[in-house]
Design a protein around this motif. Structure first.
Motif, PDB file in Angstrom:
ATOM      1  N   VAL A  14      -2.473  10.426 -12.700  1.00  6.17           N
ATOM      2  CA  VAL A  14      -2.484  11.704 -13.419  1.00  6.17           C
ATOM      3  C   VAL A  14      -3.253  12.754 -12.633  1.00  6.17           C
ATOM      4  CG1 VAL A  14      -3.218  12.871 -15.527  1.00  6.17           C
ATOM      5  CG2 VAL A  14      -2.179  10.600 -15.654  1.00  6.17           C
ATOM      6  N   LEU A  15      -4.379  12.381 -12.041  1.00  5.22           N
ATOM      7  CA  LEU A  15      -5.150  13.321 -11.226  1.00  5.22           C
ATOM      8  C   LEU A  15      -4.301  13.811 -10.051  1.00  5.22           C
ATOM      9  CD1 LEU A  15      -7.722  14.778 -10.299  1.00  5.22           C
ATOM     10  CD2 LEU A  15      -8.441  12.638  -9.200  1.00  5.22           C
ATOM     11  N   ALA A  16      -3.627  12.882  -9.379  1.00 11.65           N
ATOM     12  CA  ALA A  16      -2.796  13.273  -8.239  1.00 11.65           C
ATOM     13  C   ALA A  16      -1.703  14.251  -8.662  1.00 11.65           C
ATOM     14  CB  ALA A  16      -2.180  12.030  -7.602  1.00 11.65           C
ATOM     15  N   ASP A  17      -1.080  13.998  -9.799  1.00 10.95           N
ATOM     16  CA  ASP A  17      -0.020  14.881 -10.275  1.00 10.95           C
ATOM     17  C   ASP A  17      -0.561  16.276 -10.560  1.00 10.95           C
ATOM     18  OD1 ASP A  17       2.616  15.493 -11.012  1.00 10.95           O
ATOM     19  OD2 ASP A  17       2.195  15.090 -13.123  1.00 10.95           O
ATOM     20  N   CYS A  18      -1.748  16.326 -11.141  1.00 13.04           N
ATOM     21  CA  CYS A  18      -2.371  17.629 -11.409  1.00 13.04           C
ATOM     22  C   CYS A  18      -2.677  18.365 -10.104  1.00 13.04           C
ATOM     23  CB  CYS A  18      -3.638  17.446 -12.222  1.00 13.04           C
ATOM     24  SG  CYS A  18      -3.379  16.841 -13.900  1.00 13.04           S
ATOM     25  N   LEU A  19      -3.150  17.629  -9.107  1.00  8.58           N
ATOM     26  CA  LEU A  19      -3.456  18.240  -7.809  1.00  8.58           C
ATOM     27  C   LEU A  19      -2.182  18.733  -7.132  1.00  8.58           C
ATOM     28  CD1 LEU A  19      -6.122  15.692  -6.531  1.00  8.58           C
ATOM     29  CD2 LEU A  19      -6.544  18.067  -7.181  1.00  8.58           C
ATOM     30  N   ILE A  20      -1.093  17.990  -7.288  1.00 10.00           N
ATOM     31  CA  ILE A  20       0.188  18.417  -6.716  1.00 10.00           C
ATOM     32  C   ILE A  20       0.625  19.740  -7.344  1.00 10.00           C
ATOM     33  CG2 ILE A  20       2.654  17.860  -6.558  1.00 10.00           C
ATOM     34  CD1 ILE A  20       1.756  14.863  -6.481  1.00 10.00           C
ATOM     35  N   GLN A  21       0.477  19.860  -8.654  1.00 11.29           N
ATOM     36  CA  GLN A  21       0.877  21.084  -9.355  1.00 11.29           C
ATOM     37  C   GLN A  21       0.034  22.289  -8.938  1.00 11.29           C
ATOM     38  OE1 GLN A  21       1.103  20.481 -13.622  1.00 11.29           O
ATOM     39  NE2 GLN A  21       1.972  18.429 -13.379  1.00 11.29           N
ATOM     40  N   LEU A  22      -1.211  22.039  -8.531  1.00  9.25           N
ATOM     41  CA  LEU A  22      -2.124  23.131  -8.174  1.00  9.25           C
ATOM     42  C   LEU A  22      -2.334  23.248  -6.666  1.00  9.25           C
ATOM     43  CD1 LEU A  22      -4.837  22.418 -10.900  1.00  9.25           C
ATOM     44  CD2 LEU A  22      -3.166  24.291 -10.903  1.00  9.25           C
ATOM     45  N   LYS A  23      -1.490  22.581  -5.888  1.00 10.02           N
ATOM     46  CA  LYS A  23      -1.793  22.438  -4.460  1.00 10.02           C
ATOM     47  C   LYS A  23      -1.811  23.762  -3.690  1.00 10.02           C
ATOM     48  CE  LYS A  23       2.774  21.255  -2.597  1.00 10.02           C
ATOM     49  NZ  LYS A  23       3.497  20.264  -1.775  1.00 10.02           N
ATOM     50  N   GLU A  24      -1.080  24.765  -4.143  1.00 13.09           N
ATOM     51  CA  GLU A  24      -1.095  26.051  -3.432  1.00 13.09           C
ATOM     52  C   GLU A  24      -2.477  26.689  -3.462  1.00 13.09           C
ATOM     53  OE1 GLU A  24       1.287  27.131  -1.497  1.00 13.09           O
ATOM     54  OE2 GLU A  24       2.332  25.276  -2.025  1.00 13.09           O
ATOM     55  N   ASP A  25      -3.256  26.378  -4.488  1.00 17.09           N
ATOM     56  CA  ASP A  25      -4.613  26.913  -4.595  1.00 17.09           C
ATOM     57  C   ASP A  25      -5.659  25.931  -4.068  1.00 17.09           C
ATOM     58  OD1 ASP A  25      -3.879  29.349  -5.864  1.00 17.09           O
ATOM     59  OD2 ASP A  25      -3.570  28.223  -7.724  1.00 17.09           O
ATOM     60  N   LEU A  26      -5.206  24.797  -3.572  1.00 20.88           N
ATOM     61  CA  LEU A  26      -6.107  23.732  -3.148  1.00 20.88           C
ATOM     62  C   LEU A  26      -6.494  23.909  -1.686  1.00 20.88           C
ATOM     63  CD1 LEU A  26      -7.247  21.076  -4.419  1.00 20.88           C
ATOM     64  CD2 LEU A  26      -5.316  19.906  -3.329  1.00 20.88           C
ATOM     65  N   GLY A  59       0.811  -1.210   0.000  1.00 19.68           N
ATOM     66  CA  GLY A  59       0.000   0.000   0.000  1.00 19.68           C
ATOM     67  C   GLY A  59       0.844   1.260   0.000  1.00 19.68           C
ATOM     68  N   ILE A  60       0.353   2.284  -0.693  1.00 20.89           N
ATOM     69  CA  ILE A  60       1.067   3.555  -0.813  1.00 20.89           C
ATOM     70  C   ILE A  60       0.095   4.695  -0.506  1.00 20.89           C
ATOM     71  CG2 ILE A  60       2.309   5.107  -2.382  1.00 20.89           C
ATOM     72  CD1 ILE A  60       3.039   2.570  -4.026  1.00 20.89           C
ATOM     73  N   ILE A  61       0.505   5.609   0.377  1.00 21.22           N
ATOM     74  CA  ILE A  61      -0.298   6.782   0.696  1.00 21.22           C
ATOM     75  C   ILE A  61       0.477   8.027   0.275  1.00 21.22           C
ATOM     76  CG2 ILE A  61      -1.506   8.089   2.479  1.00 21.22           C
ATOM     77  CD1 ILE A  61      -2.664   5.335   2.089  1.00 21.22           C
ATOM     78  N   VAL A  62      -0.148   8.839  -0.554  1.00 20.08           N
ATOM     79  CA  VAL A  62       0.457  10.091  -1.029  1.00 20.08           C
ATOM     80  C   VAL A  62      -0.351  11.237  -0.445  1.00 20.08           C
ATOM     81  CG1 VAL A  62       1.033  11.475  -3.049  1.00 20.08           C
ATOM     82  CG2 VAL A  62       1.222   8.976  -3.155  1.00 20.08           C
ATOM     83  N   THR A  63       0.299  12.088   0.352  1.00 22.70           N
ATOM     84  CA  THR A  63      -0.399  13.172   1.032  1.00 22.70           C
ATOM     85  C   THR A  63      -0.104  14.499   0.345  1.00 22.70           C
ATOM     86  OG1 THR A  63      -0.269  11.990   3.146  1.00 22.70           O
ATOM     87  CG2 THR A  63      -0.755  14.353   3.228  1.00 22.70           C
ATOM     88  N   ILE A  64      -1.174  15.131  -0.143  1.00 23.47           N
ATOM     89  CA  ILE A  64      -1.078  16.421  -0.833  1.00 23.47           C
ATOM     90  C   ILE A  64      -1.688  17.484   0.084  1.00 23.47           C
ATOM     91  CG2 ILE A  64      -1.674  17.732  -2.908  1.00 23.47           C
ATOM     92  CD1 ILE A  64      -2.165  14.985  -4.279  1.00 23.47           C
ATOM     93  N   LYS A  65      -0.852  18.359   0.613  1.00 25.74           N
ATOM     94  CA  LYS A  65      -1.334  19.402   1.527  1.00 25.74           C
ATOM     95  C   LYS A  65      -1.591  20.683   0.753  1.00 25.74           C
ATOM     96  CE  LYS A  65       0.980  17.486   5.592  1.00 25.74           C
ATOM     97  NZ  LYS A  65       1.955  17.730   6.697  1.00 25.74           N
ATOM     98  N   GLY A  66      -2.863  21.068   0.716  1.00 22.08           N
ATOM     99  CA  GLY A  66      -3.232  22.278  -0.005  1.00 22.08           C
ATOM    100  C   GLY A  66      -2.756  23.535   0.705  1.00 22.08           C
ATOM    101  N   GLY A  67      -2.699  24.633  -0.032  1.00 23.46           N
ATOM    102  CA  GLY A  67      -2.229  25.896   0.531  1.00 23.46           C
ATOM    103  C   GLY A  67      -3.292  26.666   1.276  1.00 23.46           C
ATOM    104  N   LYS A  68      -4.518  26.152   1.288  1.00 25.78           N
ATOM    105  CA  LYS A  68      -5.624  26.857   1.930  1.00 25.78           C
ATOM    106  C   LYS A  68      -6.381  25.894   2.841  1.00 25.78           C
ATOM    107  CE  LYS A  68      -5.909  30.016  -1.959  1.00 25.78           C
ATOM    108  NZ  LYS A  68      -6.746  30.618  -3.021  1.00 25.78           N
ATOM    109  N   PRO A  69      -7.077  26.434   3.838  1.00 31.05           N
ATOM    110  CA  PRO A  69      -7.752  25.557   4.801  1.00 31.05           C
ATOM    111  C   PRO A  69      -8.890  24.762   4.160  1.00 31.05           C
ATOM    112  CG  PRO A  69      -8.404  27.852   5.128  1.00 31.05           C
ATOM    113  CD  PRO A  69      -7.278  27.860   4.145  1.00 31.05           C
TER     114      PRO A  69
END
Length: 412
Positions: free
Chosen positions: A123-135, A68-78
């Protein structure tokens, strides 16, 4: 009304996904050609890990009882913390399709669409990583091993505690039963729980001409097969779903020899734990009765595998509202589907975390009667990968930004 901020983020995400559709397809084809069985997905896990190398994201590996693999994407906003799950194991099936990316591993096939789940999620995760400051909020991508084989991977991932901070969890499944562009959902209990059982009946072998000097376990086993078919019809509430199936009766031997023992294996399906309890009690009681009736010994193994899958009604209603109001040309119809007697270990997530699991239509173009999941000729319309990715993208943007509340469309 959606905020301009949400619309901008979502528009960028959807546009990026559309531009990367071919990448999803190529990833799916690579994984399809290199399938691995549950708990043996070492190379698949390495492929996933390598995909995230060099990306600004936290990756945890070997989670639970396997890969199992968990990838955590922390957005820049609450915002809330949500989980998105995609499984990546294959099945012990010899592929019978003629696609150019046919399985290279004899006797192993991605016959359930998990290659597609992983492809769109990467691919979705990669896109979310690229936009994470606005997430808004945090997203945990759950790349799960061993969905197909009990005890499965989900239970151990949940028990690890790594998902204890989730506010909601979402999953999808490719389903060729309906066309691409159609999304099927079910609120409440939506998929059956499952139990495996094995009964070994030990008698006394001998010559077929002298059955009185033997104790025939085949006769006792045949009685067991007949008797357990009365459980659903005579012990369950008529308004409850239950299935008891004998899938294997190993009694092969010589035509004129009474065997010492036989082995039966079976499958139980149910929609709630009370039905599971009734069926379990009855199977044990019948096995005990056979011992007394036929003078044989019975060794019964009875192992509940996956619980019934429960889709949280509020979360499901929210997702349906989001998708119905998406005005997305790739999402053509949202339909309510019947309860399914099949099982899914996503049920372990929603036992603990509010969530929902919905189906993505992927019926191959030009096919009237598609081969369904787990068939050697199973195939998908790869356009469904983008539908999967975009549907989850809509949910991520709206659910997190609006803190899980129903939303109206941009023109509202």
């Amino acid at each position: 009304m959606q905020s301009t901020e949400t619309i901008s983020l979502k528009q960028m995400l959807l546009a990026t996904l559309e531009n990367r559709e071919e990448e999803m397809i190529q990833i799916r084809r690579y994984l399809h050609a290199h399938p691995e069985l549950s708990f043996q997905e070492m190379e698949t896990a390495r492929f996933i890990e390598k995909f995230y190398e060099g990306k600004d994201v936290d990756v945890q590996t070997n989670i639970g009882n396997g890969f199992g693999i968990i990838v955590t994407i922390k957005g820049g906003k609450p915002g809330k913390t949500i989980g998105l799950r995609a499984d990546f194991d294959a099945l012990p099936i010899e592929e019978a399709t003629d696609v150019p990316f046919k399985s290279k591993n004899p006797g192993v096939m991605h016959a359930c669409g998990h290659d597609g789940h992983t492809a769109y999620m990467l691919v979705l995760a990669d896109c979310l990583i690229q936009l994470k400051e606005d997430l808004h909020g945090t997203i945990k991508i759950i790349h799960q091993h061993a969905e197909e084989t009990p005890p499965g991977g989900a239970k151990s991932i949940v028990e690890s505690g790594i998902l204890d901070d989730l506010d909601a969890v979402f999953g999808t499944h490719l389903m060729p039963a309906f066309p691409t562009g159609v999304i099927g959902y079910r609120s409440g209990f939506s998929m059956a729980g499952r139990t495996y059982f094995k009964l070994v009946i030990k008698g006394k072998g001998g010559h077929g001409s002298s059955p009185h000097q033997s104790n025939d376990p085949i006769v006792a086993g045949a009685y067991f097969v007949t008797a357990i078919q009365t459980i659903v019809s005579r012990r369950l509430n008529p308004f409850e779903m239950g299935v008891v199936t004998i899938g294997s009766f190993d009694g092969k031997g010589s035509f004129n020899v009474i065997k010492d023992s036989v082995e039966l294996e079976g499958d139980v399906r149910y929609m709630n734990e009370e039905s599971q309890k009734v069926i379990a009690e009855e199977i044990h009681r019948i096995a005990q009765g056979i011992e007394l009736e036929f003078g044989v010994g019975c060794e019964l193994t009875y192992i509940p595998d996956y619980p019934p899958l429960y889709n949280d009604p509020a979360v499901t209603a929210n997702v349906v509202s989001i998708l119905e109001q998406a005005n997305d040309p790739h999402i053509q119809e949202i339909i309510e589907i019947p309860v399914s007697p099949a099982s899914e270990d996503f049920s372990y997530y929603t036992e603990k975390i509010p969530g929902t699991f919905y189906n993505i239509g992927c019926k191959p173009k030009g096919v009237d009667k598609p081969y369904l999941n787990h068939h050697p000729k199973f195939d998908i319309d790869e356009a469904a990968l983008l539908v999967s990715a975009k549907s989850v993208a809509h949910v991520v943007c709206e659910y997190n930004h609006n803190e899980g509340l129903p939303v109206s469309d941009a023109s509202g």
